[in-house]
Design an enzyme around this catalytic site. Sequence first.
Site, short mmCIF file in Angstrom:
data_model
loop_
_atom_site.label_atom_id
_atom_site.label_comp_id
_atom_site.label_asym_id
_atom_site.label_seq_id
_atom_site.Cartn_x
_atom_site.Cartn_y
_atom_site.Cartn_z
N CYS A 82 0.85 -1.19 0.00
CA CYS A 82 0.00 0.00 0.00
C CYS A 82 0.89 1.24 0.00
O CYS A 82 1.84 1.31 0.78
CB CYS A 82 -0.90 -0.01 1.23
SG CYS A 82 -2.02 1.39 1.31
N HIS B 56 -9.37 -4.11 -0.90
CA HIS B 56 -8.32 -3.31 -0.24
C HIS B 56 -8.81 -1.88 -0.02
O HIS B 56 -8.65 -1.32 1.07
CB HIS B 56 -7.05 -3.33 -1.11
CG HIS B 56 -5.91 -2.57 -0.53
ND1 HIS B 56 -4.84 -3.18 0.07
CD2 HIS B 56 -5.65 -1.24 -0.48
CE1 HIS B 56 -3.98 -2.26 0.48
NE2 HIS B 56 -4.46 -1.07 0.15
N GLU B 57 -9.40 -1.29 -1.04
CA GLU B 57 -9.84 0.10 -0.94
C GLU B 57 -11.06 0.25 -0.02
O GLU B 57 -11.16 1.23 0.71
CB GLU B 57 -10.12 0.69 -2.33
CG GLU B 57 -8.95 0.61 -3.31
CD GLU B 57 -7.60 1.03 -2.75
OE1 GLU B 57 -7.54 1.87 -1.82
OE2 GLU B 57 -6.58 0.54 -3.24
N HIS C 251 -9.87 0.43 3.39
CA HIS C 251 -9.44 1.80 3.72
C HIS C 251 -10.63 2.63 4.20
O HIS C 251 -10.53 3.34 5.21
CB HIS C 251 -8.80 2.49 2.50
CG HIS C 251 -7.33 2.33 2.39
ND1 HIS C 251 -6.44 2.90 3.28
CD2 HIS C 251 -6.58 1.68 1.47
CE1 HIS C 251 -5.21 2.60 2.92
NE2 HIS C 251 -5.26 1.85 1.82
#
Length: 137
Positions: A85, A127-128, A131
């Site tokens: 990342c 993954h996003e 976040h």
Amino acid sequence: MVRELVHDPMFLGIKSKPATKEDSLIARDLLDTLNAHRETCVGMAANMIGKAVRIIVFIDGAKPVVMFNPEIIAKSGKYETEEGCLSLLGGPRKTTRFRKIKVRYQNEQLQTRLKTFTGWTAQIIQHEVDHCNGILI
């Protein structure tokens, strides 16, 4: 406008608030920043540029995609992998992902969409969305 990347784990660990139409400039900055890092990055969330709102961008094939308020509503095919990342210092880290996901999100006109993603694109989205939820790998 290309924005500076945030590396503060305390800020990145905050759950993002829902995005609204007024956040459309954040989406544009996020796309510009992703394009500036295209050599080493395939997706970004708004908190990576200092904006704690639920907006993600990613590359799907050759085209960039913007999602407002993405939510993973179904997942299957659990597997273990490693990811890096841009916001986190150090090398790749182990994480659990799913091969197939169904996502409810809004497009840039805030129209609700539902779409299934698989493989690499599904991994990027997970993954996003992590976040947006304040989850770091």
